[in-house]
Design an enzyme around this catalytic site. Structure first.
Site, short mmCIF file in Angstrom:
data_model
loop_
_atom_site.label_atom_id
_atom_site.label_comp_id
_atom_site.label_asym_id
_atom_site.label_seq_id
_atom_site.Cartn_x
_atom_site.Cartn_y
_atom_site.Cartn_z
N TYR A 1 0.83 -1.21 0.00
CA TYR A 1 0.00 0.00 0.00
C TYR A 1 0.87 1.26 0.00
CZ TYR A 1 -3.54 -3.39 1.55
OH TYR A 1 -4.36 -4.48 1.67
N HIS B 1 0.07 -12.44 1.52
CA HIS B 1 -0.65 -11.47 0.70
C HIS B 1 -0.70 -11.91 -0.77
CE1 HIS B 1 -1.32 -6.87 -0.13
NE2 HIS B 1 -2.41 -7.60 -0.31
#
Length: 331
Positions: free
Chosen positions: A58, A142
Site C-alpha cells: 500500500y 498477501h
C-alpha cells in the site's frame, strides 16, 4: 462508540467488528495528505475501531509509515495491527509514479514477489521498521495466487516460527479469491482469513465452502472490499466493480439492491456494511477510509437500524441467497 470486540486465534487477539483498512492512506488511486491520514486514524480510534490493517504494497510502505506514526503514540494494548508478507520492496532510481499498481506515490521502490522463508522474515522486519513497532499481532500471506506451493511449503512454516518466537501472534492469508484460503484452512493451522470482495451483497462466493469451514475450524474471517471497489457505495454506469468497470448484469443487480434499500429508507452503504457481519465466521469488516468523514460515515452506517423486511425482500427477489445469514437472524 463502545467497541464490540471479538477475538482471533488462540492468543485471543481482540478486534473491533468495524476495522480500519489502510490502503487509502497509502494514496490508493489519489493522494491523501499526512494530516488527512492522521485525522482518519484518530477519528477511527475515537469511534472505537481497535483493529488496523496495512501492507508494504500500500503506497510502497507509505501506509505503514503513516499508520505507525499515529498508533505508536497509543498504549500498545489499545489496538491490534496486521500487515502482510509476499512482496519485498526493493529501492530503485525512478522518475515515474506508482499509478500502474494503483498508488499515487513516487516509484521509489519496485515490488518483488517472495514467499521464501528468508523473504517473509525480511519483509516483516522491514514492516516493523516502517511502523516503528517491535511486533505486530497478525501477519497475512498477501495474494499468493501464483505462488501457492511456495506459500504453503516455505512462507507458512516461517510464520509459524515467528509466531513461536512471539514476534507475531497470529497467521493469516489475505486474498480476493475463496479457493486457496479454503485449502489453507484445511491443511494448515492458520488463525485468520482476510477475504476481499467475496462475501458482499453482490458476491457470495465465500458462502459455499470457505465460511462454513472457517466456522467449523474456529478460523476467524475478516472481510475487505465489502463495497466491491465502490459499486455498492454508488451504483451507476461506469462505477467500478473489483477494480474495473462493472459488467452490465452486475450493475443491474447493484441498482436493484439500491432500489430495495430506498423503499425501506436505508442507504445502500448501511446494508452493504451490515450484511456480511451477520455470518458467524466473520469477526470484522475492514473499511478502507482516507478521511475523518469517511470513517465517521462508516460508523454511522454500521450502527443504523435496518428493518427486517429489507432483508426478506432482497431474498424474495433473488438478490440474496436464502442460505445467507442476515442481521435479524443473528441479532
Amino acid at each position: 462508540m463502545t467497541p464490540r470486540l471479538r477475538t482471533i486465534g488462540q492468543a485471543a487477539i481482540p478486534v473491533s467488528r468495524l476495522s480500519f483498512g489502510a490502503a487509502g492512506i497509502g494514496n490508493l488511486f489519489t493522494p491523501v495528505t499526512d494530516t488527512q491520514a492522521e485525522e482518519a486514524i484518530t477519528t477511527a480510534l475515537a469511534h472505537g475501531y481497535r483493529y488496523f490493517d496495512t501492507a508494504p504494497h500500500y503506497g510502497l510502505g507509505l501506509s505503514e509509515r503513516r499508520l505507525g506514526s499515529v498508533l505508536r503514540r497509543q498504549p500498545r494494548d489499545q489496538f491490534t495491527i496486521s500487515t502482510k508478507v509476499g512482496r519485498l520492496l526493493i529501492p530503485q532510481e525512478s522518475h515515474s509514479d506508482d499509478l500502474a499498481d494503483g498508488f499515487a506515490v513516487p516509484a521509489t521502490h519496485r515490488r518483488v514477489w517472495d514467499f521464501s522463508a528468508q523473504g517473509v522474515r525480511r519483509s516483516l522486519l522491514s514492516s516493523l521498521e516502517r511502523l516503528g513497532l517491535d511486533r505486530v499481532d497478525i501477519v497475512y500471506l498477501h495474494d499468493p495466487d501464483a505462488h501457492e506451493q511456495q506459500a504453503l511449503d516455505e512462507a507458512y512454516p516461517e510464520l509459524e516460527r515467528l509466531r513461536s518466537e512471539g514476534i507475531i501472534k497470529a497467521i493469516g492469508i489475505g486474498m480476493n479469491q475463496a479457493e486457496l484460503p479454503t485449502r489453507f484452512i484445511r491443511n494448515t493451522d492458520i488463525d485468520a482469513v482476510l477475504l476481499a470482495g467475496r462475501y458482499t451483497l453482490l458476491d457470495q462466493r465465500g458462502l459455499h465452502q470457505l465460511l462454513p469451514l472457517a466456522h467449523e475450524r474456529g478460523v476467524a474471517v475478516i472481510l475487505g472490499g465489502i463495497f466491491n471497489s465502490g459499486l455498492l457505495a454508488d451504483p451507476k454506469p461506469g462505477a467500478p466493480f473489483d477494480y474495473s468497470a462493472a459488467p452490465e448484469q452486475t450493475l443491474a443487480r447493484a441498482v436493484a439492491l439500491k432500489a430495495v434499500c430506498e423503499r425501506h429508507h436505508v442507504p445502500l452503504r448501511a446494508a452493504a456494511l451490515q450484511f456480511p457481519l451477520s455470518h458467524p465466521a466473520v469477526v470484522s469488516v475492514l473499511v478502507g477510509t482516507r478521511s475523518a468523514s469517511q470513517t465517521t460515515d462508516a460508523t454511522q452506517m454500521t450502527n443504523l437500524s435496518i428493518p427486517t423486511d429489507l432483508w426478506a425482500e432482497m431474498k424474495a427477489l433473488g438478490l440474496l441467497p436464502d442460505s445467507a445469514p442476515t442481521p435479524e437472524e443473528t441479532g
